[in-house]
Design an enzyme around this catalytic site. Structure first.
Site, PDB file in Angstrom:
ATOM      1  N   GLY A  88       0.809  -1.200   0.000  1.00  0.00           N
ATOM      2  CA  GLY A  88       0.000   0.000   0.000  1.00  0.00           C
ATOM      3  C   GLY A  88       0.847   1.257   0.000  1.00  0.00           C
ATOM      4  O   GLY A  88       1.914   1.318  -0.601  1.00  0.00           O
ATOM      5  N   LEU A  89       0.356   2.291   0.692  1.00  0.00           N
ATOM      6  CA  LEU A  89       1.004   3.597   0.766  1.00  0.00           C
ATOM      7  C   LEU A  89       1.199   4.211  -0.618  1.00  0.00           C
ATOM      8  O   LEU A  89       2.214   4.850  -0.896  1.00  0.00           O
ATOM      9  CB  LEU A  89       2.354   3.500   1.491  1.00  0.00           C
ATOM     10  CG  LEU A  89       2.300   3.050   2.956  1.00  0.00           C
ATOM     11  CD1 LEU A  89       3.699   2.944   3.524  1.00  0.00           C
ATOM     12  CD2 LEU A  89       1.448   3.976   3.786  1.00  0.00           C
ATOM     13  N   CYS A  90       0.222   3.999  -1.506  1.00  0.00           N
ATOM     14  CA  CYS A  90       0.303   4.571  -2.850  1.00  0.00           C
ATOM     15  C   CYS A  90      -1.022   5.224  -3.229  1.00  0.00           C
ATOM     16  O   CYS A  90      -1.489   5.099  -4.361  1.00  0.00           O
ATOM     17  CB  CYS A  90       0.709   3.515  -3.876  1.00  0.00           C
ATOM     18  SG  CYS A  90      -0.210   1.969  -3.800  1.00  0.00           S
ATOM     19  N   GLY A  91      -1.624   5.905  -2.270  1.00  0.00           N
ATOM     20  CA  GLY A  91      -2.838   6.659  -2.548  1.00  0.00           C
ATOM     21  C   GLY A  91      -3.994   5.766  -2.962  1.00  0.00           C
ATOM     22  O   GLY A  91      -4.203   4.681  -2.404  1.00  0.00           O
TER      23      GLY A  91
END
Length: 295
Positions: A88-91
């Site tokens: 994750g951590l990609c908007g």
């Protein structure tokens, strides 16, 4: 109201988070260039493969057409290959792909079709299993793969073809995100089986080679029997490369926004800390002066 110690701890925590997000942004920026070059380099080959396939299929029709090109003649069971990132951590990168697949699934279920979902990537599986967990037949894990290669796509293609040969589905659709720019990734649905004619950027079907006449050696049926499975692997490989570039672009943007937000939060907390510290100093001075006057 928080004490001065709590505010100092909060500021230190946000500063540490800011350092992490800044480092992740720089890592994503470094990986983005290579991923973008790989995705852009694969596009001409994938598009030309589809064009050549469309040219050859003009010479084949009816019962002579391979099953992967003509399909089963039915439209009852659909296989959805949903390609997302492993992390994750990609908007909204993963959620946009999952949303498109969810809308497609909802429409097919409403029409009375049977839907099966093959998830490539952990995040898409985590999102879709909440609503369509019973429809997911498997999840392909690529977390241990350091760099996406054609062998990974070929393994997925072989599995899809095996499912088709076993009569598990009639139509196969691939979902992924096409890389446009660092701030723009376009969720895309592409039909793999039966093989569809190539489409242009505006969605219209492309014309094939200006009406040229081809002679095939060996016959067109033999060429298609090898070319169509290869084309499926090529299209999946292109989708994985597009996803890799889109993930890095989205992560770079998301981490940049997170770094900026952390800076804004540090500024606000610092102002609150300074005001509260000044108020405490003023209060202590007032108490000292009042005590001196009382004497």
């Amino acid at each position: 109201m928080a004490s001065l110690k709590d505010l100092r701890n909060r500021i230190a925590s946000v500063k540490a988070t800011q350092k992490i997000t800044k480092a992740m942004q720089m890592v994503a920026a470094a990986k983005l260039r290579r991923a973008q070059e790989a995705a852009e380099a694969a596009r001409p080959y994938a598009e030309r493969m589809r064009t050549v396939l469309a040219n050859i299929t003009q010479a084949v029709s009816g019962s002579d057409a391979p099953a992967l090109m003509a399909g089963t003649g039915k439209d009852d069971t659909h296989l959805l290959i949903v390609c997302t990132a492993e992390r994750g951590l990609c908007g909204g990168f993963n959620s946009q792909i999952a949303r498109l697949a969810r809308e497609h699934t909802h429409r097919l279920v409403a029409e009375g079709k049977t839907v099966k979902i093959l998830c490539v990537g952990k995040k898409g599986y985590d999102i879709l299993r909440r609503d369509y967990g019973k429809l997911i037949i498997d999840r392909i894990d690529l977390r241990e793969v350091k760099q996406i290669g054609f062998a990974n796509a070929d393994a997925i293609a072989r599995r899809v073809i095996k499912l088709f040969e076993d009569g598990e589905f009639d139509v196969c659709t691939l979902f992924y995100s096409r890389f446009r720019s660092v701030i723009s990734q376009e969720p895309t649905a592409q039909q793999l089986i039966p093989a569809a004619a190539p489409a242009s950027e505006d969605g219209a079907t492309q014309e094939t080679a200006g009406g040229a006449v081809y002679e095939y050696e060996p016959d067109a049926e033999s060429i298609l029997s090898d070319l169509i499975p290869r084309n499926i692997a090529v299209q999946i490989f292109g989708a994985l490369l597009e996803n890799a570039a889109g993930e890095m672009g989205a992560k770079m943007t998301a981490m940049d926004n997170a770094t900026r937000n952390a800076g804004d939060m540090i500024n606000k907390l610092s102002i609150t800390y300074n005001r509260q510290r000044q108020a405490q100093i003023t209060k202590e001075l007032i108490e000292i002066i009042s005590g001196a006057e009382a004497l």
